[in-house]
Design a protein around this motif. Structure first.
Motif, PDB file in Angstrom:
ATOM      1  N   UNK A 280     -21.348   5.816 -55.895  1.00 45.98           N
ATOM      2  CA  UNK A 280     -22.426   5.222 -54.914  1.00 45.98           C
ATOM      3  C   UNK A 280     -23.224   4.296 -55.701  1.00 45.98           C
ATOM      4  N   UNK A 281     -24.174   3.760 -54.808  1.00 38.72           N
ATOM      5  CA  UNK A 281     -24.476   3.001 -55.778  1.00 38.72           C
ATOM      6  C   UNK A 281     -25.622   3.716 -56.589  1.00 38.72           C
ATOM      7  N   UNK A 302     -24.681  -1.808 -54.429  1.00 36.91           N
ATOM      8  CA  UNK A 302     -24.531  -1.611 -53.597  1.00 36.91           C
ATOM      9  C   UNK A 302     -24.362  -2.505 -52.520  1.00 36.91           C
ATOM     10  N   UNK A 303     -23.743  -2.618 -51.859  1.00 32.08           N
ATOM     11  CA  UNK A 303     -22.913  -3.806 -51.209  1.00 32.08           C
ATOM     12  C   UNK A 303     -21.369  -3.154 -50.165  1.00 32.08           C
ATOM     13  N   UNK A 309     -15.759   1.813 -48.825  1.00 29.17           N
ATOM     14  CA  UNK A 309     -15.163   2.121 -49.729  1.00 29.17           C
ATOM     15  C   UNK A 309     -15.327   3.581 -49.344  1.00 29.17           C
ATOM     16  N   UNK A 310     -16.283   4.007 -48.720  1.00 24.37           N
ATOM     17  CA  UNK A 310     -16.825   5.369 -48.723  1.00 24.37           C
ATOM     18  C   UNK A 310     -17.254   5.888 -50.378  1.00 24.37           C
ATOM     19  N   UNK A 311     -17.956   4.752 -50.971  1.00 25.11           N
ATOM     20  CA  UNK A 311     -18.329   5.184 -52.223  1.00 25.11           C
ATOM     21  C   UNK A 311     -17.483   6.171 -53.094  1.00 25.11           C
ATOM     22  N   UNK A 312     -16.016   5.030 -52.902  1.00 26.37           N
ATOM     23  CA  UNK A 312     -15.211   5.712 -54.521  1.00 26.37           C
ATOM     24  C   UNK A 312     -14.606   4.662 -54.760  1.00 26.37           C
ATOM     25  N   UNK A 313     -14.274   4.568 -56.070  1.00 29.78           N
ATOM     26  CA  UNK A 313     -13.277   3.944 -56.563  1.00 29.78           C
ATOM     27  C   UNK A 313     -11.684   3.720 -57.078  1.00 29.78           C
TER      28      UNK A 313
END
Length: 408
Positions: A280-281, A302-303, A309-313
């Motif tokens: 998440x941001x 925060x993009x 990406x549902x705040x995933x990496x």
């Protein structure tokens, strides 16, 4: 945008055919909001590793997987690499001796923890007092042990500053595995304690409604296994700090096999990340590379793409060669291997060239079996920022021929 849409699956990085097929199957099974693949994706059991599936009101025990709460912890110490360089070999020997690596190992030092008083242990009483007591005893015995496969304790140098960091990677051990197996049995209509049949890598995800009794029980059990994984990584980190005579002045700690209740686009959903790091941001994450590659501390941006990406990496570099391809087929009667593409000599030459003091590990964990971490990070450059680059100087893992049917 840096991702592709492949039949409604959002794919970062170079698409792996087998993983994409699994992600498509996940997208069509249950109340799915979105299926995604991070750039380190490859085939897993039912849900691909590096795969993220977002559900409306459902949770997937097979999606979270067997190693509930598997994740990474990194700490920056108050030491510099120059302080330990001369004694590095002895330090790595001490880590290998003090920390328990391998399958089914128990911690010889009794570790007590407040999580053993958590009321969610009552979940297991539903399957009989004996099962509850057995699982709790197993959890107590294994707290603070690392296991095998790609699980490790590493020492790192931050080249920019010369600071010494410690990193570790493992999850909820036998307790998490037995919890996952039991709830997958329930989701498939079997009893918790049944011996599961041999199941296909490509079978559809097993799903539970969160509002159902068994779905609520799984969610509580998963959270308990997640607390247990955190406690284990914390314990190991304290032990290594003690060996070094060091203190931590900064830490990053995250799961990457877990399900989170999150709000996206104004709606509460369940985000199941298997081999994927929450990002998440402003959120920090520790992402490990291979023993011959960098690892990194990252922060979510925060993009719009990070929202997509549902705040995933990624959670690592991602395998490009299976364990059997790399190390060969193991004959457990004779304890000999045949047919591996990577020799121990090749592995040791690569590790030495990278300046790493290695303890344990087989060719199935060599640098040759993983992508370069920078490649997968580049695919997510619009979603995360790299704060610290870490170079391994010491790597400690379970021995090369440790039997473990669940290394991934």
């Amino acid at each position: 945008m840096a991702y592709q849409n492949i039949d409604s699956v959002r794919v970062w990085g170079k698409p792996d055919e087998g993983a994409v097929a699994q992600a498509k199957m996940c997208a069509k099974t249950g109340n799915v909001v979105q299926s995604l693949l991070m750039a380190d994706h490859h085939k897993g059991y039912s849900q691909p590793i590096g795969g993220v599936v977002v559900y409306d009101g459902q949770i997937s025990p097979s999606g979270v997987g067997y190693d509930i709460g598997c994740g990474n912890k990194a700490v920056r110490t108050n030491l510099y690499v120059r302080d330990v360089r001369q004694g590095l070999g002895k330090i790595m020997d001490e880590i290998a001796k003090k920390i328990s690596f391998g399958v089914g190992r128990i911690n010889n030092d009794r570790v007590d923890h407040e999580l053993f008083d958590d009321p969610d242990w009552d979940v297991y009483r539903a399957f009989g007092q004996q099962e509850h007591d057995k699982l709790k005893a197993l959890a107590r015995n294994q707290l603070g042990t690392v296991g095998s496969g790609n699980h490790y304790v590493d020492l790192f140098e931050e080249p920019e500053t010369g600071r010494l960091w410690i990193g570790n990677h493992f999850g909820s051990r036998g307790f998490g595995h037995k919890t996952a197996s039991g709830f997958m049995n329930l989701a498939a209509g079997r009893r918790f304690t049944d011996k599961a049949p041999g199941e296909s890598m490509d079978q559809p995800p097993l799903l539970l409604d969160l509002t159902s009794e068994v779905g609520d029980m799984y969610y509580r059990a998963m959270k308990l296994a997640g607390r247990y994984a955190y406690a284990g990584r914390d314990y190991v980190m304290r032990e290594v700090l003690s060996i070094l005579g060091a203190e931590a002045d900064f830490e990053v700690h995250n799961h990457h096999n877990y399900a989170w209740k999150e709000t996206h686009n104004g709606k509460e959903v369940v985000v199941v990340r298997k081999g994927a790091t929450p990002s998440a941001p402003g959120q920090l994450g520790f992402i490990g590379g291979s023993m011959g590659d960098i690892s990194v501390i990252v922060r979510g941006k925060d993009t719009e793409e990070n929202m997509d990406a549902y705040y995933s990496t990624v959670h690592g570099a991602g395998r490009i060669m299976s364990r059997t391809q790399a190390a060969g087929k193991m004959n457990w009667k004779t304890r000999t291997r045949s047919g591996g593409q990577i020799t121990p000599k090749q592995m040791m030459e690569a590790v030495r060239a990278f300046g790493v003091e290695l303890r344990g590990a087989g060719t199935d964990e060599s640098p040759f079996v993983y992508r370069k971490l920078q490649e997968v990070l580049d695919a997510h450059s619009d979603t995360l920022e790299v704060l610290n680059v870490l170079k391994p100087i010491g790597v400690c893992m379970a021995g090369a021929d440790e039997f473990d049917p669940y290394k991934d």
